[in-house]
Design a protein around this motif. Structure first.
Motif, PDB file in Angstrom:
ATOM      1  N   LEU A  15      -0.999  -5.815   0.803  1.00  0.00           N
ATOM      2  CA  LEU A  15       0.177  -6.126   1.611  1.00  0.00           C
ATOM      3  C   LEU A  15       0.422  -7.628   1.724  1.00  0.00           C
ATOM      4  CD1 LEU A  15      -0.288  -3.547   4.495  1.00  0.00           C
ATOM      5  CD2 LEU A  15       1.065  -3.329   2.417  1.00  0.00           C
ATOM      6  N   ARG A  16      -0.195  -8.423   0.863  1.00  0.00           N
ATOM      7  CA  ARG A  16       0.018  -9.869   0.931  1.00  0.00           C
ATOM      8  C   ARG A  16       1.412 -10.243   0.458  1.00  0.00           C
ATOM      9  NH1 ARG A  16      -4.996 -11.885  -2.472  1.00  0.00           N
ATOM     10  NH2 ARG A  16      -4.272 -10.102  -3.697  1.00  0.00           N
ATOM     11  N   SER A  17       2.017  -9.413  -0.363  1.00  0.00           N
ATOM     12  CA  SER A  17       3.379  -9.665  -0.827  1.00  0.00           C
ATOM     13  C   SER A  17       4.268  -8.514  -0.383  1.00  0.00           C
ATOM     14  CB  SER A  17       3.421  -9.795  -2.359  1.00  0.00           C
ATOM     15  OG  SER A  17       2.928  -8.616  -2.969  1.00  0.00           O
ATOM     16  N   GLY A  18       5.564  -8.744  -0.333  1.00  0.00           N
ATOM     17  CA  GLY A  18       6.492  -7.727   0.115  1.00  0.00           C
ATOM     18  C   GLY A  18       6.567  -6.553  -0.850  1.00  0.00           C
ATOM     19  N   SER A  19       7.011  -5.416  -0.337  1.00  0.00           N
ATOM     20  CA  SER A  19       7.117  -4.210  -1.157  1.00  0.00           C
ATOM     21  C   SER A  19       8.345  -3.426  -0.721  1.00  0.00           C
ATOM     22  CB  SER A  19       5.864  -3.349  -1.003  1.00  0.00           C
ATOM     23  OG  SER A  19       6.011  -2.124  -1.694  1.00  0.00           O
ATOM     24  N   THR A  20       9.107  -2.979  -1.695  1.00  0.00           N
ATOM     25  CA  THR A  20      10.266  -2.132  -1.414  1.00  0.00           C
ATOM     26  C   THR A  20      10.063  -0.810  -2.136  1.00  0.00           C
ATOM     27  OG1 THR A  20      11.723  -4.046  -1.265  1.00  0.00           O
ATOM     28  CG2 THR A  20      12.765  -1.904  -1.609  1.00  0.00           C
ATOM     29  N   ARG A  21      10.107   0.285  -1.401  1.00  0.00           N
ATOM     30  CA  ARG A  21       9.903   1.595  -2.004  1.00  0.00           C
ATOM     31  C   ARG A  21      10.663   2.651  -1.203  1.00  0.00           C
ATOM     32  NH1 ARG A  21       5.286   3.167  -3.387  1.00  0.00           N
ATOM     33  NH2 ARG A  21       4.274   1.148  -3.471  1.00  0.00           N
ATOM     34  N   LYS A  22      10.977   3.737  -1.889  1.00  0.00           N
ATOM     35  CA  LYS A  22      11.605   4.870  -1.218  1.00  0.00           C
ATOM     36  C   LYS A  22      10.566   5.544  -0.338  1.00  0.00           C
ATOM     37  CE  LYS A  22      14.774   5.652  -5.084  1.00  0.00           C
ATOM     38  NZ  LYS A  22      14.276   4.522  -5.903  1.00  0.00           N
ATOM     39  N   TRP A  23      11.007   6.032   0.838  1.00  0.00           N
ATOM     40  CA  TRP A  23      10.038   6.542   1.798  1.00  0.00           C
ATOM     41  C   TRP A  23       9.350   7.804   1.311  1.00  0.00           C
ATOM     42  CZ3 TRP A  23      10.307  11.428   3.699  1.00  0.00           C
ATOM     43  CH2 TRP A  23      11.514  12.085   3.611  1.00  0.00           C
ATOM     44  N   TRP A  24       9.982   8.548   0.393  1.00  0.00           N
ATOM     45  CA  TRP A  24       9.362   9.795  -0.065  1.00  0.00           C
ATOM     46  C   TRP A  24       8.384   9.584  -1.220  1.00  0.00           C
ATOM     47  CZ3 TRP A  24      14.631   8.761  -0.620  1.00  0.00           C
ATOM     48  CH2 TRP A  24      15.058   8.458  -1.901  1.00  0.00           C
ATOM     49  N   GLU A  25       8.301   8.374  -1.752  1.00  0.00           N
ATOM     50  CA  GLU A  25       7.375   8.113  -2.846  1.00  0.00           C
ATOM     51  C   GLU A  25       5.946   7.976  -2.319  1.00  0.00           C
ATOM     52  OE1 GLU A  25       8.664   4.679  -4.930  1.00  0.00           O
ATOM     53  OE2 GLU A  25      10.211   5.728  -6.077  1.00  0.00           O
ATOM     54  N   VAL A  26       5.024   8.620  -3.001  1.00  0.00           N
ATOM     55  CA  VAL A  26       3.604   8.515  -2.654  1.00  0.00           C
ATOM     56  C   VAL A  26       2.908   7.709  -3.746  1.00  0.00           C
ATOM     57  CG1 VAL A  26       1.503   9.766  -2.087  1.00  0.00           C
ATOM     58  CG2 VAL A  26       3.738  10.786  -1.572  1.00  0.00           C
ATOM     59  N   PRO A  27       2.368   6.533  -3.438  1.00  0.00           N
ATOM     60  CA  PRO A  27       1.732   5.709  -4.466  1.00  0.00           C
ATOM     61  C   PRO A  27       0.462   6.367  -4.995  1.00  0.00           C
ATOM     62  CG  PRO A  27       1.379   4.767  -2.302  1.00  0.00           C
ATOM     63  CD  PRO A  27       2.364   5.886  -2.114  1.00  0.00           C
ATOM     64  N   PRO A  28       0.115   6.115  -6.245  1.00  0.00           N
ATOM     65  CA  PRO A  28      -1.100   6.713  -6.828  1.00  0.00           C
ATOM     66  C   PRO A  28      -2.363   6.448  -6.014  1.00  0.00           C
ATOM     67  CG  PRO A  28       0.245   5.724  -8.547  1.00  0.00           C
ATOM     68  CD  PRO A  28       0.876   5.328  -7.239  1.00  0.00           C
ATOM     69  N   SER A  29      -2.446   5.282  -5.380  1.00  0.00           N
ATOM     70  CA  SER A  29      -3.645   4.973  -4.595  1.00  0.00           C
ATOM     71  C   SER A  29      -3.831   5.955  -3.445  1.00  0.00           C
ATOM     72  CB  SER A  29      -3.567   3.540  -4.056  1.00  0.00           C
ATOM     73  OG  SER A  29      -2.402   3.358  -3.273  1.00  0.00           O
ATOM     74  N   SER A  30      -2.719   6.354  -2.800  1.00  0.00           N
ATOM     75  CA  SER A  30      -2.809   7.319  -1.703  1.00  0.00           C
ATOM     76  C   SER A  30      -3.192   8.696  -2.223  1.00  0.00           C
ATOM     77  CB  SER A  30      -1.470   7.393  -0.955  1.00  0.00           C
ATOM     78  OG  SER A  30      -1.173   6.177  -0.311  1.00  0.00           O
ATOM     79  N   VAL A  31      -2.642   9.089  -3.375  1.00  0.00           N
ATOM     80  CA  VAL A  31      -2.982  10.382  -3.969  1.00  0.00           C
ATOM     81  C   VAL A  31      -4.463  10.419  -4.331  1.00  0.00           C
ATOM     82  CG1 VAL A  31      -2.503  11.969  -5.865  1.00  0.00           C
ATOM     83  CG2 VAL A  31      -0.639  10.690  -4.828  1.00  0.00           C
ATOM     84  N   TYR A  32      -4.954   9.341  -4.928  1.00  0.00           N
ATOM     85  CA  TYR A  32      -6.365   9.275  -5.309  1.00  0.00           C
ATOM     86  C   TYR A  32      -7.265   9.346  -4.073  1.00  0.00           C
ATOM     87  CZ  TYR A  32     -10.733   7.634  -7.327  1.00  0.00           C
ATOM     88  OH  TYR A  32     -12.043   7.529  -7.698  1.00  0.00           O
ATOM     89  N   SER A  33      -6.938   8.565  -3.047  1.00  0.00           N
ATOM     90  CA  SER A  33      -7.754   8.553  -1.826  1.00  0.00           C
ATOM     91  C   SER A  33      -7.804   9.933  -1.194  1.00  0.00           C
ATOM     92  CB  SER A  33      -7.195   7.539  -0.825  1.00  0.00           C
ATOM     93  OG  SER A  33      -7.225   6.235  -1.350  1.00  0.00           O
ATOM     94  N   PHE A  34      -6.658  10.618  -1.161  1.00  0.00           N
ATOM     95  CA  PHE A  34      -6.617  11.962  -0.587  1.00  0.00           C
ATOM     96  C   PHE A  34      -7.504  12.919  -1.374  1.00  0.00           C
ATOM     97  CE2 PHE A  34      -4.780  16.203  -1.102  1.00  0.00           C
ATOM     98  CZ  PHE A  34      -4.868  16.676   0.197  1.00  0.00           C
ATOM     99  N   ALA A  35      -7.337  12.943  -2.708  1.00  0.00           N
ATOM    100  CA  ALA A  35      -8.094  13.878  -3.540  1.00  0.00           C
ATOM    101  C   ALA A  35      -9.603  13.635  -3.404  1.00  0.00           C
ATOM    102  CB  ALA A  35      -7.662  13.755  -4.996  1.00  0.00           C
ATOM    103  N   PHE A  36     -10.000  12.371  -3.453  1.00  0.00           N
ATOM    104  CA  PHE A  36     -11.426  12.060  -3.364  1.00  0.00           C
ATOM    105  C   PHE A  36     -11.988  12.438  -2.006  1.00  0.00           C
ATOM    106  CE2 PHE A  36     -14.609   8.802  -2.048  1.00  0.00           C
ATOM    107  CZ  PHE A  36     -15.671   9.322  -2.767  1.00  0.00           C
ATOM    108  N   TYR A  37     -11.294  12.100  -0.936  1.00  0.00           N
ATOM    109  CA  TYR A  37     -11.806  12.370   0.409  1.00  0.00           C
ATOM    110  C   TYR A  37     -11.969  13.872   0.656  1.00  0.00           C
ATOM    111  CZ  TYR A  37     -12.090  12.645   5.489  1.00  0.00           C
ATOM    112  OH  TYR A  37     -12.484  12.930   6.758  1.00  0.00           O
TER     113      TYR A  37
END
Length: 223
Positions: free
Chosen positions: A51-73
């Motif tokens: 989060l050191r730099s700004g980010s613009t994304r659609k609210w319904w998009e799920v980034p790969p990092s979140s998908v990976y964290s969910f699957a692993f946990y």
């Protein structure tokens, strides 16, 4: 006399202006109250890890990092048997049912029954963790479409029975993940595991190796 009437008229006009201002403020307050009342109480936002730099994304998009964290946990917790696999595995299937698709729930329950029949659970202690250096990678998450992903987990498995190590292996798990915004109270992730996308593979990882290219064979495994 005219001066008195003029002062009285000015006072009445001022009072009228204040009443109009109060009426406008009441309308504004009513509008804000209605907006607050009709706003959703919960909204899941997936932020990128950096989060050191700004980010613009659609609210319904799920980034790969979140998908990976969910699957692993979730996969790690399902396979965590701290005392007795016969009890712990069954409890995990119930505790994490909101994070599993119905098909995956049935598949894992069948796996539990088969393992219990083969006497693989009673008294068995199991732990599962990431192989150091084999966590989130560029090819760890395959985006199928907006609502479906395949996550590749390279994990180490330790199993003990009566304090004696009985299994110490490395396994690559390809897991399906789907979007499921159906029960935010029990599943705030808005994602569910759909179990295996392909046959798990046994990995050959030299001790102390933390590279990014593990050797996998074509033999299936039931870990």
């Amino acid at each position: 006399m005219s001066r008195f009437r003029h002062a009285q008229s000015a006072r009445d006009a001022h009072i009228l202006t204040l009443r109009a201002i109060v009426a406008v403020l009441l309308l504004l307050c009513g509008g804000m109250w209605w907006g607050w009342k009709s706003a959703p109480q919960d909204l899941t936002i997936h932020n990128p890890p950096d989060l050191r730099s700004g980010s613009t994304r659609k609210w319904w998009e799920v980034p790969p990092s979140s998908v990976y964290s969910f699957a692993f946990y979730i996969w790690q917790q399902l396979n965590r048997w701290p005392a007795n696999g016969e009890v712990d595995y069954k409890r995990n299937l119930h505790s994490y049912s909101a994070y599993l698709t119905p098909q995956c729930q049935v598949s894992l329950e069948n796996d539990y029954t088969a393992r219990q029949r083969r006497q693989e659970l009673k008294g068995r202690v199991r732990g599962m963790y990431e192989i150091p250096g084999r966590g989130l990678r560029k090819d760890a998450v395959t985006i199928l479409d907006r609502d479906h992903w395949v996550v590749t987990l390279d994990l180490a498995i330790d199993e003990h029975y009566a304090g004696t190590p009985v299994r110490d292996v490395y396994v690559r798990y390809p897991l399906r993940v789907v979007r499921a915004d159906v029960d935010p109270e029990r599943n705030p992730w808005g994602l569910q595991l759909d179990c295996l996308a392909d046959t798990p593979q046994r990995l050959s990882v030299p001790r102390g190796d933390t590279g990014d290219n593990p050797t996998g064979n074509a033999d299936s495994t039931e870990e």
